[in-house]
Scaffold this active site. Structure first.
Site: not given
Ligand code: UD1
Ligand code: CA
Length: 455
Positions: A15, A73, A154, A226, A375, A384-385
């Site tokens: 996003r 990951q 969620e 986001n 001064n 210089n170049y």
């Molecule tokens: C998540 C939480 C939600 C919470 C919210 C708060 C879960 C399932 N949900 O949702 O309950 O209210 O955060 O902001 O955890 N990321 C990874 N690998 C992945 C997926 C995500 O590293 O496979 C990282 C993203 O880069 C990010 C963070 O985890 O920094 C959160 O991921 P995001 O997809 O933004 O979760 P939300 O839907 O916001």
């Molecule tokens: Ca988030």
């Protein structure tokens, strides 16, 4: 008790619509993930593991100076899967692992400390950070019963009753390491998004009768970025916090709304900052300075009682009671002494200027070592170049450089010397001498009449 932390930073951040991984977008001049790392470190956790995936190499590069470890990951299958990818980091440890996200930079070290303290004091297996807001849409909801937290649902998986819950999951937690390791194996992806949710750990713990705690904090600290709109919102909140910090320390900001101070800047008492100043990186500003409007000061150390106006100063040092600008440009690796004057339209590049020297107008000094009490006349150029290489010029103490002088490098001007205006200096000027390096003036009498040019 042993404490460590992991930071989720592998997601793409669709996003935010960027080629740059989301966690590397900056607020108050610092990458979001680095805010999170620094905050956790301030809270006393040394051992930090960052989970990387999208843009992994770049995230590594930008965080490497902070000496964290990394887990990879490869596929982003959800927050629970992400934590599982860090299992090698914590599986042989005993104690607490705190989990944070790289896109929520407003969390404070005080809250991190409280969260960990609460977790340990209450003997919890999991402790959640939550917050209560009017519009909880998008966030995971905290479902409670009389006995406490039951589970996190969620947004996309909520039933009607759950949608109305306005206590939300901040996405920051503490877990007992061994219990988390075991529970991660039990996660499934049977949910609306087909992801392995970290949030499902709570229900698993609940079913195993493992104690779960929750700590409510102000929503501001939990905001996740986001989109670019949220990035700007977070930037504003952080900037207000930083500005308030400096004002509380005795710095006057004439208009805090148009003063931009980076997260790692320090400023001495009784310094006055006018609007339009942008101070970034590891800048250190001394006491009783006056920063008149519209300067950019980056990674530089400014002494006490310095006045700066409408200038750019990068990676340099400025001594006490020196004045800079208006419209000066001090480029990297310059070292300006005390009581120096760097005036209008002066550019200094990778040069040393010793105490009490005045460079008042329209001058370029590059790759030079300048002594004290010199001064510079208007329009001096250090050449210089030569088109191929940069060369050095050395100017001794108490030198008077006449207006419109060229100093063709490499060249040395010794102590106590004068250079006549308009000279192009190519040879050493010996101590105590006057150098004149220009054509002698010839007057041709009656020339205008003879040419019939008289008006
Ligand atoms: C998540 C939480 C939600 C919470 C919210 C708060 C879960 C399932 N949900 O949702 O309950 O209210 O955060 O902001 O955890 N990321 C990874 N690998 C992945 C997926 C995500 O590293 O496979 C990282 C993203 O880069 C990010 C963070 O985890 O920094 C959160 O991921 P995001 O997809 O933004 O979760 P939300 O839907 O916001
Ligand atoms: Ca988030």
């Amino acid at each position: 008790m042993y404490k460590c932390a992991i930071i989720l930073a592998a997601g793409q951040g669709k996003r935010i619509k960027s080629n740059l991984p989301k966690v590397l977008h900056k607020v108050a001049g610092k990458e979001m993930v680095n805010h999170v790392i620094d905050t956790i470190r301030t809270a006393g956790i040394v051992d930090i593991n960052v989970i990387i995936g999208k843009g992994a190499e770049l995230v590594k590069e930008k965080t490497t100076s902070r000496e964290v470890s990394y887990s990879m990951q490869l596929e982003q299958l959800g927050t629970g899967h992400a934590v599982k990818c860090a299992k090698d980091f914590f599986k042989d440890k005993d104690g607490v692992v705190a989990v944070f996200t790289g896109d929520a930079p407003l969390i404070t070290s005080c809250t991190v400390e409280n969260l960990i303290e609460t977790h340990i004091k209450e003997n919890n297996y999991a402790t959640l950070l939550t917050s209560v807001i009017d519009d909880p849409s998008g966030y995971g909801r905290i479902v409670r019963s009389a006995e406490g937290v039951e589970k996190i649902v969620e947004h996309k998986d909520c039933n009607e009753a759950e949608l109305k819950v306005n206590e939300i999951n901040a996405g920051m937690y503490c877990f007992d390491i061994q219990s988390l390791s075991e529970a991660l194996e039990k996660l499934s992806n049977e949910n609306a998004q087909g992801e392995y949710y970290l949030t499902d750990i709570i229900e698993i713990f609940k079913n195993e009768n493992k104690k779960i705690g929750a700590m409510i904090t102000e929503f501001e600290q939990t905001i996740g970025v986001n989109s670019r709109v949220e990035l700007a919102k977070v930037e504003k909140i952080l900037r207000d916090r930083i500005n308030k910090f400096h004002m509380d320390n005795g710095v006057t900001l004439i208009d805090p709304n148009s003063t931009y101070i980076g997260a790692d800047v320090s400023i001495g008492q009784d310094t006055i900052i006018y609007p339009g100043n942008y101070i970034e990186g590891n800048a250190v500003i001394g006491e009783e300075c006056t920063l008149y409007p519209n300067s950019r000061i980056s990674n530089s150390t400014i002494g006490n009682g310095v006045e700066i106006q409408s200038s750019v100063i990068i990676d340099s040092t400025i001594g006490n009671e020196t004045t800079v600008g208006p419209f000066a440009y001090i480029r990297p690796e310059s070292k300006i002494g005390s009581k120096v004057r760097i005036g209008d339209f002066v550019e200094i590049k990778k040069s040393t200027i010793a105490d009490n020297t005045k460079v008042s107008h329209l001058t370029y000094i590059g790759d030079a070592e300048v002594g004290k009490n010199c001064n510079f006349g208007c329009g001096t150029v250090v050449v210089n170049y030569d088109g191929k290489n940069k060369h050095k010029t050395i100017i001794g103490d108490n030198s008077f450089i006449g207006c419109n002088t060229n100093l063709v490098s490499p060249v040395e001007v010794k102590n106590n010397t004068y250079i006549a205006a308009g000279s192009t200096i190519t040879k050493e000027v010996p101590e105590g001498s006057l150098a004149i390096a220009r054509a002698k003036q010839t007057n041709i009498e009656g020339w205008v009449d003879k040419k019939g040019l008289k008006k």
